[in-house]
Write a protein that holds these residues in place. Structure first.
Motif, PDB file in Angstrom:
ATOM      1  N   GLY A  28       0.815  -1.213   0.000  1.00 37.50           N
ATOM      2  CA  GLY A  28       0.000   0.000   0.000  1.00 37.50           C
ATOM      3  C   GLY A  28       0.845   1.257   0.000  1.00 37.50           C
ATOM      4  N   TRP A  29       1.958   1.225   0.734  1.00 38.07           N
ATOM      5  CA  TRP A  29       2.845   2.389   0.733  1.00 38.07           C
ATOM      6  C   TRP A  29       3.404   2.620  -0.672  1.00 38.07           C
ATOM      7  N   PHE A  77       8.246   5.179   5.051  1.00 33.62           N
ATOM      8  CA  PHE A  77       8.728   3.825   4.779  1.00 33.62           C
ATOM      9  C   PHE A  77       9.601   3.325   5.922  1.00 33.62           C
ATOM     10  N   VAL A  78      10.432   4.184   6.474  1.00 36.84           N
ATOM     11  CA  VAL A  78      11.260   3.801   7.627  1.00 36.84           C
ATOM     12  C   VAL A  78      10.354   3.451   8.813  1.00 36.84           C
ATOM     13  N   GLY A  79       9.303   4.234   8.993  1.00 39.90           N
ATOM     14  CA  GLY A  79       8.337   3.921  10.049  1.00 39.90           C
ATOM     15  C   GLY A  79       7.667   2.575   9.822  1.00 39.90           C
ATOM     16  N   LEU A  80       7.358   2.276   8.579  1.00 44.34           N
ATOM     17  CA  LEU A  80       6.748   0.981   8.254  1.00 44.34           C
ATOM     18  C   LEU A  80       7.726  -0.176   8.501  1.00 44.34           C
ATOM     19  N   LEU A  81       9.001   0.071   8.251  1.00 47.37           N
ATOM     20  CA  LEU A  81       9.996  -0.977   8.514  1.00 47.37           C
ATOM     21  C   LEU A  81      10.075  -1.305  10.005  1.00 47.37           C
ATOM     22  N   VAL A  82       9.740  -0.354  10.848  1.00 48.40           N
ATOM     23  CA  VAL A  82       9.675  -0.619  12.296  1.00 48.40           C
ATOM     24  C   VAL A  82       8.314  -1.208  12.661  1.00 48.40           C
ATOM     25  N   PHE A 119       3.501  -7.923  12.994  1.00 52.03           N
ATOM     26  CA  PHE A 119       3.633  -9.373  12.822  1.00 52.03           C
ATOM     27  C   PHE A 119       3.595 -10.089  14.162  1.00 52.03           C
ATOM     28  N   VAL A 120       4.379  -9.611  15.124  1.00 53.36           N
ATOM     29  CA  VAL A 120       4.424 -10.239  16.451  1.00 53.36           C
ATOM     30  C   VAL A 120       3.080 -10.073  17.169  1.00 53.36           C
TER      31      VAL A 120
END
Length: 164
Positions: free
Chosen positions: A25-26, A37-42, A48-49
């Motif tokens: 979506g991004w 995107f960096v925020g999404l990588l975090v 997931f967890v």
């Protein structure tokens, strides 16, 4: 029942599908800076967890495993949480903040409702098991014969001696 079963089967695949949807979506809908995107990588590993943790709490209940269906409370909260994550993946201008807050609220609701259902069901199952053991442990009333007791059985006595 079909809807509850569908959400049962959605529990663990959603842990992969929803974070991947945020990344897709991004790429498709976001037109802002790379910091998102960096925020999404975090965010994606945390999501997931969190999805795995909720799936584990819900699957820990015997009733869910036996019926292969989550409860109606779980279904409603899972539907809301999934919808808020999917809507967040479209990155609507001005709405991502409240969608993120909504997603966190749905997570907290699912966590506490799932934990409450798990504790309640486990407590009830332990109470039933304890009552069954208590019933077995009670000495039953033995009726004594009314007439005279004749004991003419042979008895074998074995004596042991130990030499030190």
């Amino acid at each position: 029942m079909f809807i509850r079963k569908a959400f049962y089967w959605w529990l663990f695949p959603s842990a992969v599908v929803l974070p991947v949807w945020l990344l897709i979506g991004w790429a498709a809908f976001h037109s802002g800076s790379g910091w998102t995107f960096v925020g999404l990588l975090v965010l994606c590993p945390i999501l997931f967890v969190a999805l795995l943790a909720i799936g584990g709490i819900l699957m820990a209940r015997k009733s869910v495993r036996d019926r292969r269906a989550v409860s109606w409370y779980d279904t409603g909260l899972l539907a809301g949480w999934s919808a808020s994550i999917i809507a967040f993946g479209f990155f609507p201008p001005g709405a991502t903040g409240w969608l993120a807050v909504l997603g966190v609220l749905f997570f907290l609701g699912l966590f506490w409702v799932g934990l409450w259902e798990l504790v309640t069901e486990t407590r009830d199952r332990v109470a039933v098991t304890y009552a069954a053991y208590q019933q077995v442990a009670q000495p039953s009333q033995v009726r004594r014969p009314e007439g005279p007791v004749v004991d003419d059985a042979d008895v074998i006595v074995i004596e042991e001696h130990r030499e030190d």
